[in-house]
Design a protein around this motif. Structure first.
Motif, PDB file in Angstrom:
ATOM      1  N   TYR A 131       4.628 -12.513   9.749  1.00 57.68           N
ATOM      2  CA  TYR A 131       4.388 -11.353   8.895  1.00 57.68           C
ATOM      3  C   TYR A 131       4.720 -10.112   9.716  1.00 57.68           C
ATOM      4  O   TYR A 131       4.645 -10.120  10.953  1.00 57.68           O
ATOM      5  N   ILE A 132       5.041  -9.000   9.024  1.00 55.98           N
ATOM      6  CA  ILE A 132       5.288  -7.741   9.736  1.00 55.98           C
ATOM      7  C   ILE A 132       4.866  -6.565   8.866  1.00 55.98           C
ATOM      8  O   ILE A 132       4.921  -6.629   7.629  1.00 55.98           O
ATOM      9  N   THR A 133       4.414  -5.512   9.515  1.00 54.97           N
ATOM     10  CA  THR A 133       4.091  -4.264   8.812  1.00 54.97           C
ATOM     11  C   THR A 133       5.375  -3.465   8.624  1.00 54.97           C
ATOM     12  O   THR A 133       6.108  -3.222   9.578  1.00 54.97           O
ATOM     13  N   ASP A 134       5.659  -3.086   7.399  1.00 55.60           N
ATOM     14  CA  ASP A 134       6.865  -2.322   7.077  1.00 55.60           C
ATOM     15  C   ASP A 134       6.428  -0.943   6.585  1.00 55.60           C
ATOM     16  O   ASP A 134       6.091  -0.757   5.414  1.00 55.60           O
ATOM     17  N   TRP A 135       6.417   0.042   7.492  1.00 52.01           N
ATOM     18  CA  TRP A 135       5.900   1.369   7.180  1.00 52.01           C
ATOM     19  C   TRP A 135       6.856   2.133   6.277  1.00 52.01           C
ATOM     20  O   TRP A 135       8.075   2.064   6.430  1.00 52.01           O
ATOM     21  N   THR A 136       6.299   2.876   5.347  1.00 51.55           N
ATOM     22  CA  THR A 136       7.077   3.613   4.354  1.00 51.55           C
ATOM     23  C   THR A 136       7.412   5.011   4.860  1.00 51.55           C
ATOM     24  O   THR A 136       6.573   5.674   5.480  1.00 51.55           O
ATOM     25  N   ASP A 137       8.622   5.440   4.596  1.00 48.91           N
ATOM     26  CA  ASP A 137       9.037   6.807   4.917  1.00 48.91           C
ATOM     27  C   ASP A 137       8.125   7.771   4.157  1.00 48.91           C
ATOM     28  O   ASP A 137       8.051   7.732   2.922  1.00 48.91           O
ATOM     29  N   ALA A 138       7.431   8.644   4.880  1.00 49.25           N
ATOM     30  CA  ALA A 138       6.428   9.515   4.252  1.00 49.25           C
ATOM     31  C   ALA A 138       7.020  10.442   3.201  1.00 49.25           C
ATOM     32  O   ALA A 138       6.317  10.867   2.277  1.00 49.25           O
ATOM     33  N   ARG A 139       8.304  10.759   3.299  1.00 54.98           N
ATOM     34  CA  ARG A 139       8.912  11.633   2.286  1.00 54.98           C
ATOM     35  C   ARG A 139       9.043  10.930   0.943  1.00 54.98           C
ATOM     36  O   ARG A 139       9.290  11.578  -0.079  1.00 54.98           O
ATOM     37  N   LYS A 194       0.854  -1.173   0.000  1.00 52.69           N
ATOM     38  CA  LYS A 194       0.000   0.000   0.000  1.00 52.69           C
ATOM     39  C   LYS A 194       0.900   1.235   0.000  1.00 52.69           C
ATOM     40  O   LYS A 194       2.098   1.120   0.288  1.00 52.69           O
ATOM     41  N   PRO A 195       0.378   2.409  -0.306  1.00 50.67           N
ATOM     42  CA  PRO A 195       1.246   3.589  -0.400  1.00 50.67           C
ATOM     43  C   PRO A 195       2.086   3.846   0.855  1.00 50.67           C
ATOM     44  O   PRO A 195       3.259   4.217   0.742  1.00 50.67           O
ATOM     45  N   PHE A 196       1.503   3.618   2.032  1.00 53.62           N
ATOM     46  CA  PHE A 196       2.208   3.957   3.262  1.00 53.62           C
ATOM     47  C   PHE A 196       2.741   2.737   4.017  1.00 53.62           C
ATOM     48  O   PHE A 196       3.360   2.900   5.073  1.00 53.62           O
ATOM     49  N   CYS A 197       2.494   1.544   3.513  1.00 47.19           N
ATOM     50  CA  CYS A 197       2.930   0.355   4.243  1.00 47.19           C
ATOM     51  C   CYS A 197       2.995  -0.860   3.328  1.00 47.19           C
ATOM     52  O   CYS A 197       2.179  -1.010   2.413  1.00 47.19           O
ATOM     53  N   ARG A 198       3.959  -1.734   3.625  1.00 52.24           N
ATOM     54  CA  ARG A 198       4.033  -3.033   2.965  1.00 52.24           C
ATOM     55  C   ARG A 198       3.819  -4.119   4.017  1.00 52.24           C
ATOM     56  O   ARG A 198       4.299  -3.992   5.155  1.00 52.24           O
ATOM     57  N   LEU A 199       3.103  -5.149   3.635  1.00 51.58           N
ATOM     58  CA  LEU A 199       2.979  -6.322   4.486  1.00 51.58           C
ATOM     59  C   LEU A 199       4.034  -7.319   4.022  1.00 51.58           C
ATOM     60  O   LEU A 199       3.976  -7.814   2.898  1.00 51.58           O
ATOM     61  N   PRO A 223       5.891  -0.289  15.079  1.00 55.36           N
ATOM     62  CA  PRO A 223       5.540   1.116  15.319  1.00 55.36           C
ATOM     63  C   PRO A 223       5.781   1.990  14.093  1.00 55.36           C
ATOM     64  O   PRO A 223       6.714   1.751  13.330  1.00 55.36           O
ATOM     65  N   LEU A 224       4.940   2.981  13.935  1.00 57.29           N
ATOM     66  CA  LEU A 224       5.200   4.077  13.001  1.00 57.29           C
ATOM     67  C   LEU A 224       5.494   5.285  13.876  1.00 57.29           C
ATOM     68  O   LEU A 224       4.650   6.140  14.114  1.00 57.29           O
ATOM     69  N   SER A 225       6.704   5.305  14.403  1.00 54.96           N
ATOM     70  CA  SER A 225       7.040   6.342  15.381  1.00 54.96           C
ATOM     71  C   SER A 225       8.508   6.732  15.308  1.00 54.96           C
ATOM     72  O   SER A 225       9.162   6.922  16.317  1.00 54.96           O
ATOM     73  N   GLY A 226       9.026   6.820  14.109  1.00 57.42           N
ATOM     74  CA  GLY A 226      10.386   7.304  13.939  1.00 57.42           C
ATOM     75  C   GLY A 226      11.314   6.280  13.340  1.00 57.42           C
ATOM     76  O   GLY A 226      11.878   6.502  12.275  1.00 57.42           O
ATOM     77  N   HIS A 227      11.492   5.143  14.016  1.00 54.56           N
ATOM     78  CA  HIS A 227      12.390   4.125  13.506  1.00 54.56           C
ATOM     79  C   HIS A 227      11.687   3.221  12.497  1.00 54.56           C
ATOM     80  O   HIS A 227      10.463   3.108  12.488  1.00 54.56           O
ATOM     81  N   HIS A 228      12.475   2.562  11.685  1.00 51.74           N
ATOM     82  CA  HIS A 228      11.945   1.629  10.705  1.00 51.74           C
ATOM     83  C   HIS A 228      11.553   0.320  11.382  1.00 51.74           C
ATOM     84  O   HIS A 228      11.977   0.025  12.507  1.00 51.74           O
ATOM     85  N   ALA A 229      10.766  -0.488  10.672  1.00 51.42           N
ATOM     86  CA  ALA A 229      10.332  -1.775  11.216  1.00 51.42           C
ATOM     87  C   ALA A 229      11.510  -2.703  11.481  1.00 51.42           C
ATOM     88  O   ALA A 229      11.388  -3.653  12.265  1.00 51.42           O
ATOM     89  N   THR A 230      12.661  -2.440  10.858  1.00 52.28           N
ATOM     90  CA  THR A 230      13.839  -3.275  11.081  1.00 52.28           C
ATOM     91  C   THR A 230      14.323  -3.211  12.528  1.00 52.28           C
ATOM     92  O   THR A 230      15.137  -4.041  12.945  1.00 52.28           O
ATOM     93  N   LEU A 231      13.840  -2.247  13.296  1.00 55.20           N
ATOM     94  CA  LEU A 231      14.156  -2.204  14.724  1.00 55.20           C
ATOM     95  C   LEU A 231      13.684  -3.484  15.417  1.00 55.20           C
ATOM     96  O   LEU A 231      14.214  -3.869  16.463  1.00 55.20           O
TER      97      LEU A 231
END
Length: 418
Positions: free
Chosen positions: A139-147, A84-89, A116-124
């Motif tokens: 499975y994990i949610t991988d949030w996309t950098d908004a920029r 999805k635009p802001f996240c990958r599963l 979390p979508l709170s600064g760090h990447h899901a790789t944390l």
């Protein structure tokens, strides 16, 4: 103008960082005559410290290519299930070359880790994922950098986060799924499952909530106090900026990652300063193992992403200022969030005794809200001596907390089969 100025500063600093990196290698390489000069090790250490303070930190890779299961090395392939635009599963697919081992893995419980979508990447959560993979399909949610998200993708609100979690649950299949949320997503995950319960949809078998602000009024920390000390308009005027022209998301309003990073460091400046001094000393002494541990930690810690402004401001207002979830006043897309509607989903909450981000009782508050879940299907763990990161990463997570999470999930799986 702050974001463009930061980009100008970063671009101007790049040649100095490259120069420092080159000198660190020249003065430390075994085949370089400069490494034989008196004081070369100290010189190389100084240059590497300069390089790491000035370099740009990109998003790290998960890098999970294999795991050890029952003494065997099992290949793991990372693949995108949904985008999805802001996240990958993402799914971490395990493979086995023995028929009996493959059959056992097929019966393993399925876990969705909501990062979390709170600064760090899901790789944390790399350590979290790697540990879970020994006994689960992950499975994990991988949030996309908004920029990196073009403005024509639209805005992203906290309500969209909730909808995203629901879509991923439905895609994987709720009836065979266990959801684990770490820190900030405990709130939208509880909302997502509550709304699904109210609609009569199939629910995950369990939800595990780790160190999250379900009720931020309990044992407020420095993070909570910062969010309540200033009105919402202050955050909008002070920390929200526009993505500059050198990124795909040009024109998008965001909470920039570099400002978030300053906030992280400002919480414990002495600890970070001492850590970098120890790193320098380790390089001088030739303690390469400790130096590499420092590199790995800060490669992850210093890699930050921009958050969509709408989502960030929604979170400040809903979670930290108005406490709408514990007060029973939160509406998502016109539907009231009521955790008491949850019946057929077990609950495990985990807190760290020394957590300075989500205080004691904030996560445990989920039990007071989920009154429809029988007491026999609810459990709480307080990890003694653990800080915020210790409940999902590191030795204490692997040896003390994870075995309890594994047992909790396995017991529910056995009951379901009967």
């Amino acid at each position: 103008m702050l974001y463009p100025l930061h980009e100008l500063w970063r671009t101007g600093l790049a040649p100095l960082a490259y120069w420092a990196d080159a000198n660190a290698r020249i003065y430390s390489a075994q085949d370089s005559w400069l490494s034989t000069l008196p004081g070369s090790q100290r010189t190389a250490a100084g240059f590497e410290l300069m390089y790491r303070l000035g370099k740009d930190y990109e998003k790290p890779e998960f890098g999970i290519h294999q795991i050890d299961v029952e003494g065997r090395s099992i290949p793991v392939v990372e693949r995108v299930e949904l985008e999805k635009p802001f996240c990958r599963l993402l799914r971490f697919k395990r493979y086995h070359d023995q028929a009996d081992g493959l059959a056992r893995m097929k019966d393993d419980p399925t876990v969705l880790v909501v990062a979390p979508l709170s600064g760090h990447h899901a790789t944390l959560l790399r350590d979290t994922v790697r540990t879970l993979l020994a006994d689960h399909k992950v499975y994990i949610t991988d949030w996309t950098d908004a920029r990196m998200v073009p403005t024509d993708a639209g805005a992203f609100h906290l309500d969209d986060y909730v909808a995203c979690v629901q879509e991923f649950i439905r895609h994987i299949g709720a009836e065979r799924l266990h959801v684990i949320s770490v820190c900030q997503p405990t709130v939208p995950v509880l909302a997502a499952i509550s709304l699904m319960a109210a609609r009569g949809e199939p629910l995950p078998r369990s939800m595990t909530m780790m160190g999250g602000p379900i009720d931020a009024r309990r044992s407020p920390t420095a993070v909570d106090n910062l969010a309540t000390r200033q009105p919402l308009w202050w955050f909008e005027n002070s920390v929200i900026h526009t993505v500059p022209a050198n990124y795909p998301g040009v024109g998008r309003r965001v909470y920039p990652g570099f400002l978030q990073h300053l906030g992280f460091v400002a919480m414990n400046p002495e600890r970070h300063g001492l850590s970098h001094w120890d790193f320098y000393q380790d390089l001088v002494k030739g303690d390469l193992s400790s130096a590499e541990s420092h590199r790995k930690f800060y490669d992850e810690y210093n890699a930050v992403l921009d958050m969509p402004a709408e989502y960030y401001l929604d979170t400040i207002r809903t979670v930290f200022q108005e406490h709408l979830l514990p007060r029973g006043l939160w509406d998502v897309a016109g539907e009231r969030v009521d955790p008491s509607k949850i019946r057929d989903c077990a609950l495990l909450t985990i807190e760290g005794e020394l957590d300075d981000i989500s205080g004691a009782g904030q996560t445990r508050a989920a039990h007071d809200l989920c009154t429809g879940i029988p007491a026999a299907r609810r459990r709480h763990i307080t990890a003694e001596g653990a800080g915020h990161y210790g409940i999902f990463s590191g030795r204490r997570w692997r040896t003390e907390i994870y075995p309890q999470v594994r047992s909790f999930i396995a017991a529910l799986n056995r009951k379901k089969k009967r």
